[in-house]
Enzyme design. Structure first.
Site, PDB file in Angstrom:
ATOM      1  N   GLY A   1       0.809  -1.215   0.000  1.00  0.00           N
ATOM      2  CA  GLY A   1       0.000   0.000   0.000  1.00  0.00           C
ATOM      3  C   GLY A   1       0.841   1.262   0.000  1.00  0.00           C
ATOM      4  N   THR A   2       1.945   1.250   0.723  1.00  0.00           N
ATOM      5  CA  THR A   2       2.787   2.445   0.805  1.00  0.00           C
ATOM      6  C   THR A   2       3.334   2.804  -0.573  1.00  0.00           C
ATOM      7  OG1 THR A   2       3.358   1.933   3.084  1.00  0.00           O
ATOM      8  CG2 THR A   2       4.857   3.407   1.906  1.00  0.00           C
TER       9      THR A   2
ATOM     10  N   THR B   1      11.230  -7.176 -11.945  1.00  0.00           N
ATOM     11  CA  THR B   1      10.674  -8.514 -12.196  1.00  0.00           C
ATOM     12  C   THR B   1       9.477  -8.769 -11.297  1.00  0.00           C
ATOM     13  OG1 THR B   1      12.871  -9.278 -12.771  1.00  0.00           O
ATOM     14  CG2 THR B   1      11.240 -10.977 -12.274  1.00  0.00           C
TER      15      THR B   1
ATOM     16  N   HIS C   1      -1.857  -7.946   2.620  1.00  0.00           N
ATOM     17  CA  HIS C   1      -1.620  -8.447   3.979  1.00  0.00           C
ATOM     18  C   HIS C   1      -2.695  -7.954   4.937  1.00  0.00           C
ATOM     19  CE1 HIS C   1       0.305  -4.954   6.193  1.00  0.00           C
ATOM     20  NE2 HIS C   1       0.532  -4.535   4.968  1.00  0.00           N
TER      21      HIS C   1
ATOM     22  N   ASN D   1      -7.929   3.914   8.486  1.00  0.00           N
ATOM     23  CA  ASN D   1      -7.263   2.813   9.178  1.00  0.00           C
ATOM     24  C   ASN D   1      -7.363   2.923  10.698  1.00  0.00           C
ATOM     25  OD1 ASN D   1      -5.548   5.012   8.013  1.00  0.00           O
ATOM     26  ND2 ASN D   1      -4.119   4.291   9.566  1.00  0.00           N
TER      27      ASN D   1
ATOM     28  N   CYS E   1       2.299   2.526  11.059  1.00  0.00           N
ATOM     29  CA  CYS E   1       3.455   3.297  10.586  1.00  0.00           C
ATOM     30  C   CYS E   1       3.872   4.333  11.610  1.00  0.00           C
ATOM     31  CB  CYS E   1       3.116   4.003   9.281  1.00  0.00           C
ATOM     32  SG  CYS E   1       2.590   2.841   8.067  1.00  0.00           S
TER      33      CYS E   1
ATOM     34  N   SER F   1      -3.638  -3.609  -0.608  1.00  0.00           N
ATOM     35  CA  SER F   1      -2.492  -4.348  -0.077  1.00  0.00           C
ATOM     36  C   SER F   1      -3.025  -5.613   0.589  1.00  0.00           C
ATOM     37  CB  SER F   1      -1.799  -3.455   0.950  1.00  0.00           C
ATOM     38  OG  SER F   1      -0.733  -4.125   1.546  1.00  0.00           O
TER      39      SER F   1
HETATM   40  N1  PLP Z   1      -3.059   2.841   3.587  1.00  0.00           N
HETATM   41  C1  PLP Z   1      -3.773   2.447   4.646  1.00  0.00           C
HETATM   42  C2  PLP Z   1      -5.148   2.998   4.852  1.00  0.00           C
HETATM   43  C3  PLP Z   1      -3.234   1.524   5.543  1.00  0.00           C
HETATM   44  O1  PLP Z   1      -3.953   1.130   6.600  1.00  0.00           O
HETATM   45  C4  PLP Z   1      -1.927   1.020   5.316  1.00  0.00           C
HETATM   46  C5  PLP Z   1      -1.311   0.079   6.277  1.00  0.00           C
HETATM   47  O2  PLP Z   1      -1.515   0.187   7.452  1.00  0.00           O
HETATM   48  C6  PLP Z   1      -1.236   1.453   4.171  1.00  0.00           C
HETATM   49  C7  PLP Z   1      -1.831   2.364   3.339  1.00  0.00           C
HETATM   50  C8  PLP Z   1       0.146   0.934   3.857  1.00  0.00           C
HETATM   51  O3  PLP Z   1       0.086  -0.376   3.382  1.00  0.00           O
HETATM   52  P1  PLP Z   1       1.363  -1.348   3.424  1.00  0.00           P
HETATM   53  O4  PLP Z   1       1.522  -1.783   4.836  1.00  0.00           O
HETATM   54  O5  PLP Z   1       1.007  -2.459   2.502  1.00  0.00           O
HETATM   55  O6  PLP Z   1       2.514  -0.543   2.931  1.00  0.00           O
END
Ligand code: PLP
Length: 381
Positions: free
Chosen positions: A76-77, A239, A203, A153, A323, A201
């Site tokens: 996601g990041t 890749t 996970h 989140n 994060c 994402s």
């Molecule tokens: N965006 C949101 C709303 C999230 O909750 C998160 C992860 O907590 C992310 C982005 C980032 O995703 P990733 O952990 O796959 O980098």
């Protein structure tokens, strides 16, 4: 003592079916999908099958000249960074909701340092963006990009993505939607929302860590951030991993057959239990439409002390975004909602998963109650 895992917004347990699928792919297919030989072509076909299936699950268009695109990323990041840097045009305004994930806000801060006029779209006290403020911001300067997440989140609050996209388009801007906390929990209507890009994402829904996607509406131009290969049309070179692509697809496929409303009932049970602890307990964002798995609880006790005590009791909870974990700063999300200091300093996030049980919720309420009663209450200022 077994721990009770209620931090599913940070990450979820990898599902056995997903592991099995990834293991099978790893054993059967090792060729590079960019290789010209027959094994490479086989790998490429397999990869494109995964891409197509994921696009379909996300409600994107997969047919004809207007088919949407899917880029595999590391999570996601990266997807959010790619959208923010790749879609914002030079010297224009960029609007981000005041409650975006750090992977959007920090990227936008970088843009602000390079001649972009970055502004926050304010939210109301329940955490929902103010559409009238968005419209005002759009009307006062040429804007290239608007970022509005699908679901928060920290609070689970759902944003009016479709309405925001309509406003953005009316003013010639693109809309990027961070749907990391939405995808895998509810059906994703990419085309119906009419957004230009969307990140996910896996996970967050029992897939492997390190596998993300950025879904792009047909014809939306993107500036790449990585260079050095022709994979994914050069938009995100490197890749591609067949194993992670298959893991993403398997996790998503598994998710569409699960009814998250059942998790919502557990969340309601948890909240009823917690609200019964005392008059100063509250649920942040409760007035808004929320995702069924997230609860942001204000306990009016120091949250760091609370989390430490909870950990000793085997309760895995969090203060907010993973994060920002380790940080004792108040949550920017709760601050944007204009909540009072007692709430900012005394709120925690509880996030349930599809494997959370009634017993776990009952025990969690009991343990939280014990800690809550043992800790000094924060003063109202
Ligand atoms: N965006 C949101 C709303 C999230 O909750 C998160 C992860 O907590 C992310 C982005 C980032 O995703 P990733 O952990 O796959 O980098």
């Amino acid at each position: 003592m077994d721990s009770i895992y209620l931090d599913n917004n940070a990450t979820t347990r990898l599902a056995a079916e997903v592991t099995d699928r990834m293991r099978a792919v790893a054993e059967e297919r090792f060729a590079n999908p960019a290789s010209q030989h027959r094994e490479g072509a086989r790998a490429r076909r397999f990869l494109e099958d995964q891409r197509l299936a994921i696009l379909e699950h996300l409600g994107a268009s997969t047919v004809g000249m207007a088919a949407d695109r899917l880029l595999f990323t590391s999570g996601g990041t990266e997807s959010n960074n790619l959208a923010v840097f790749g879609l914002a045009r030079p010297e224009t305004r960029v609007l981000i909701s005041a409650v975006e994930h750090p992977s959007v806000t920090a990227a936008a801060q970088q843009l602000a340092a390079s001649n972009h006029d970055v502004r926050a779209i304010p939210v109301d006290s329940s955490g929902v963006i103010r559409l009238e403020e968005l419209e005002k911001l759009l009307a006062t300067a040429p804007t290239s990009l608007v970022c509005v997440m699908a679901a928060n989140n920290e609070t689970g609050v759902i944003q009016p993505v479709q309405e925001a996209a309509q406003l953005a388009h009316r003013h010639g801007a693109l809309l990027h939607c961070d749907a990391v906390q939405w995808v895998g929990k509810r059906p994703t209507p990419f085309r119906e929302w009419n957004v230009d890009s969307l990140s996910a994402s896996c996970h967050k829904f029992h897939g492997p860590v390190g596998a993300g996607v950025l879904c792009l509406r047909h014809s939306v131009p993107l500036q790449p951030r990585l260079f050095g290969g022709f994979q994914q049309d050069g938009w995100r070179p490197g890749t591609e991993s067949l194993v992670l692509a298959a893991g993403f697809r398997a996790a998503l496929q598994r998710a569409v057959h699960f009814d998250y409303q059942a998790v919502g009932q557990l969340r309601d049970r948890l909240e009823t239990g917690l609200l019964g602890l005392g008059p100063d307990v509250g649920i942040n964002g409760r007035e808004a439409a929320r995702m069924p798995h997230t609860s942001n609880v204000s306990l009016a006790v120091d949250r760091q002390a609370f989390l430490l005590a909870a950990d000793l009791q085997g309760l895995c909870l969090s203060a907010g975004s993973a994060c920002a974990s380790g940080s004792s700063e108040p949550s920017p999300v709760l601050m944007a909602m204009g909540l009072e200091k007692q709430v900012l300093d005394g709120s925690i996030r509880i996030s349930l998963g599809r494997d959370t049980t009634v017993e776990e919720v009952n025990v969690a309420v009991q343990k939280i109650g014990k800690i809550y009663h043992a800790l000094p209450k924060l003063a109202r200022v």
